[in-house]
Every structure is written in C-alpha cells, then in structure tokens.
Design an enzyme around this catalytic site. Sequence first.
Site, short mmCIF file in Angstrom:
data_model
loop_
_atom_site.label_atom_id
_atom_site.label_comp_id
_atom_site.label_asym_id
_atom_site.label_seq_id
_atom_site.Cartn_x
_atom_site.Cartn_y
_atom_site.Cartn_z
CD GLU A 1 -2.98 -1.14 2.18
OE1 GLU A 1 -4.10 -0.71 1.90
OE2 GLU A 1 -2.67 -1.52 3.33
CD GLU B 1 -3.36 -6.19 3.43
OE1 GLU B 1 -3.17 -7.03 2.52
OE2 GLU B 1 -2.82 -5.06 3.44
N1 DAK Z 1 3.77 -7.04 12.03
C1 DAK Z 1 4.46 -7.25 13.17
N2 DAK Z 1 5.55 -8.02 13.25
C2 DAK Z 1 5.97 -8.61 12.12
C3 DAK Z 1 5.30 -8.44 10.88
C4 DAK Z 1 4.15 -7.60 10.86
N3 DAK Z 1 3.47 -7.32 9.73
N4 DAK Z 1 5.95 -9.18 9.96
C5 DAK Z 1 6.97 -9.77 10.58
N5 DAK Z 1 7.00 -9.44 11.89
C6 DAK Z 1 7.94 -9.87 12.92
C7 DAK Z 1 7.71 -11.33 13.28
O1 DAK Z 1 6.66 -11.43 14.20
C8 DAK Z 1 9.05 -11.69 13.85
O2 DAK Z 1 9.14 -11.20 15.17
P1 DAK Z 1 9.84 -12.06 16.34
O3 DAK Z 1 9.08 -13.35 16.38
O4 DAK Z 1 11.26 -12.23 15.89
O5 DAK Z 1 9.67 -11.19 17.55
C9 DAK Z 1 10.03 -10.90 12.99
O6 DAK Z 1 9.25 -9.85 12.39
C10 DAK Z 1 10.65 -11.72 11.88
O7 DAK Z 1 9.60 -12.36 11.17
P2 DAK Z 1 9.57 -13.93 10.88
O8 DAK Z 1 10.26 -14.68 11.95
O9 DAK Z 1 8.14 -14.29 10.59
O10 DAK Z 1 10.45 -14.00 9.56
P3 DAK Z 1 10.33 -15.03 8.36
O11 DAK Z 1 11.50 -14.77 7.48
O12 DAK Z 1 10.11 -16.42 8.85
O13 DAK Z 1 9.00 -14.61 7.55
C11 DAK Z 1 7.49 -13.03 6.55
C12 DAK Z 1 8.96 -13.35 6.91
C13 DAK Z 1 7.49 -11.59 5.99
C14 DAK Z 1 7.01 -13.99 5.46
C15 DAK Z 1 6.60 -13.19 7.79
O14 DAK Z 1 7.17 -12.41 8.86
C16 DAK Z 1 5.20 -12.70 7.59
O15 DAK Z 1 4.38 -13.41 6.97
N6 DAK Z 1 4.89 -11.53 8.13
C17 DAK Z 1 3.55 -10.97 8.11
C18 DAK Z 1 3.25 -10.42 6.76
C19 DAK Z 1 1.83 -9.91 6.68
O16 DAK Z 1 0.87 -10.64 6.87
N7 DAK Z 1 1.73 -8.63 6.41
C20 DAK Z 1 0.46 -7.96 6.28
C21 DAK Z 1 0.17 -7.41 7.62
S1 DAK Z 1 -1.49 -6.81 7.72
C22 DAK Z 1 -5.69 -0.72 8.54
C23 DAK Z 1 -4.88 -0.29 7.51
C24 DAK Z 1 -3.84 -1.11 7.08
C25 DAK Z 1 -3.64 -2.33 7.69
C26 DAK Z 1 -4.47 -2.76 8.68
C27 DAK Z 1 -5.51 -1.95 9.15
N8 DAK Z 1 -6.77 0.13 8.98
C28 DAK Z 1 -7.02 1.27 8.15
C29 DAK Z 1 -7.46 -0.13 10.17
C30 DAK Z 1 -2.55 -3.15 7.22
C31 DAK Z 1 -2.53 -4.45 7.51
C32 DAK Z 1 -1.38 -5.25 7.13
O17 DAK Z 1 -0.45 -4.83 6.48
#
Ligand code: DAK
Length: 261
Positions: free
Chosen positions: A115, A135
């Site tokens: 985004e 998401e």
């Molecule tokens: N948030 C918080 N922490 C995160 C994170 C995230 N999005 N992505 C990664 N981390 C953290 C992990 O929790 C981990 O922390 P520790 O366990 O070491 O404390 C650290 O970063 C390293 O991550 P991994 O251990 O998971 O590393 P890997 O290499 O195994 O995996 C990965 C990398 C990028 C594939 C994985 O971390 C992953 O899938 N991350 C989440 C990606 C994701 O789902 N992103 C979308 C997030 S939702 C809103 C507006 C916007 C939004 C929401 C509301 N409103 C207007 C209300 C936006 C929402 C999003 O973006």
Amino acid sequence: MSDDTITTSIAENIGTLSINRPKALNALNSATLEKLSSRFADLETNDDVHVIVITGAGDRAFVAGGDIADLASRGGLEHYLEFAELIHEVFRQIEVCKKPTISAVNGWALGGGVELILATDIRVAVEDAALGLPEITLGLFPGAGGSQRLLRQISPCQAKELMFTGDRISAREALRIGLVNKVVSREELMPEVMKTAQKIASHSPLVLQLLKRNLTHGQDMPLAAALAHEQAMIGLVLDTADAHEGCSAFLEKRPAEFRGK
Ligand code: DAK
C-alpha cells in the site's frame, strides 16, 4: 537526521528516508507512521531536496505490513478508525507530495508495504523481493488506500486476484503486471535508484513540481477537465525562467542550467 524508527539523509538533491524497525521487518505501527509523516514533511519542504526515495532498513524487508501486534492489541472500532485515519493521511501525504518519489523495494513488501509503494511514483525492486496483499488471510482487507489504488494502477482482474487470494508474487511477476518499474540485483538496487533519482533531479525542480501537480490532480478528473487543467498548467510552465533556459540551451547547443525559477 535520524531517530529510532525513521532515518533520513540528503545528498545531491536526493532525500532518502529509511523505515528502520528491522526486528519487526519494518512493520508500521502508529508511532512509526507518525515519525514517517514528520520526517517525510521535512524532506518535502527542504528546497535542497528534489526527489524523495523511500526504502527499508536491513536486507530482508521493505515493509512487512501494518504491525500485526499493534493491530491485534486494538480493541474496538474507535482504535481501528484512529489507525485508519493516520495511515490514510500519511499515505495520501506521500501520494500528493509535490516532489517525485521512488520506492527502493529491498525485500518483503506485504500488506501495508505494498500500500505504501502504491502511494509512490516509481518503484524499483530487488529480484528476490516478494510482494503481496495477505490481509485477507488475517481476516482483513487492504485498508490503507491499497484496495482502491491497486484497482486503479494495474489491471482490475490482476488486482482482484492479488487481494482475494492473498498470494505473494515475485518481483519479476510484479514487474510483469505493472506494479513495479524495474527489477535489479541487490547490489544494483541503490545505484539504480540513485541513477534514476539523479536524472530526475537534474531537471527543473519547479517544472517537476508543476508536472507532478498536473498528474496528481488530473488523474482524478474527467478527461476534458484534465486536459483543460493541463493546458492551464503548461501556460504557467511556459512563463518560467527554466522553460526559457531549457529551450535557449537547446538552441545554443549547451547544457541547460535550471534554477527552479
Ligand atoms: N507485524 C508485526 N511483526 C511482524 C510483521 C508484521 N506485519 N511481519 C513480521 N513481523 C515480525 C515477526 O513477528 C518476527 O518477530 P519475532 O518473532 O522475531 O519477535 C520478525 O518480524 C521476523 O519475522 P519472521 O520470523 O516471521 O520471519 P520469516 O523470514 O520467517 O518470515 C514473513 C517473513 C514476511 C514472510 C513473515 O514475517 C510474515 O508473513 N509476516 C507478516 C506479513 C503480513 O501478513 N503482512 C500484512 C500485515 S497486515 C488498517 C490499515 C492497514 C492495515 C491494517 C488496518 N486500517 C485502516 C485499520 C494493514 C494491515 C497489514 O499490512
């Protein structure tokens, strides 16, 4: 200038802003978004800066999304709306910035990371970057302007597939569907971004600002109004010293010296 989560530097008329939370893969929480907004405003209002580059610290992530821990800790609609207002404002601030912006996508760009790049003008990605809007897998949908910007920037069927499946795509696939401009090796990323930024920065900063304003406002207008707007804006451009300098330099077979006037 630097602080914990956002660092900035300025060289050769290029301002670089780095999102610096590598332990959370540069995920965006409210505090980081607030700092991002104020540091970005510093670069936008600095006359020495003609082009702004946004990147992520470290070599794993550009931005792995909104901070899921921060989001999960929010109870109630008010908190969501508060975050929604903040992230919308910051991404809109970047989108309508009067100076050209470039995303240097140095790794994961997921959710809010995609985004964010959608709010920038030009995007260069490393070949091992992966991009996506996961998401939906979290029971959410892209809510920081991404659903609407993506729909308007790439083919609607490609946009919908990305949002409905939550699939991650490679940088090359992102290039194929028009989400990024260029894919390069990791070593080439910043040199390539700086080469593009320097080329842009060598042009008149004033005319670039008028062009960006013309594009930003024109894209939301019906074509006839956008064309009239463009005609008015080129009238302003023709009146600048830089337009006279550019045309005179061509005729005199010498490099132009733009002064932003
Ligand atoms: N948030 C918080 N922490 C995160 C994170 C995230 N999005 N992505 C990664 N981390 C953290 C992990 O929790 C981990 O922390 P520790 O366990 O070491 O404390 C650290 O970063 C390293 O991550 P991994 O251990 O998971 O590393 P890997 O290499 O195994 O995996 C990965 C990398 C990028 C594939 C994985 O971390 C992953 O899938 N991350 C989440 C990606 C994701 O789902 N992103 C979308 C997030 S939702 C809103 C507006 C916007 C939004 C929401 C509301 N409103 C207007 C209300 C936006 C929402 C999003 O973006």
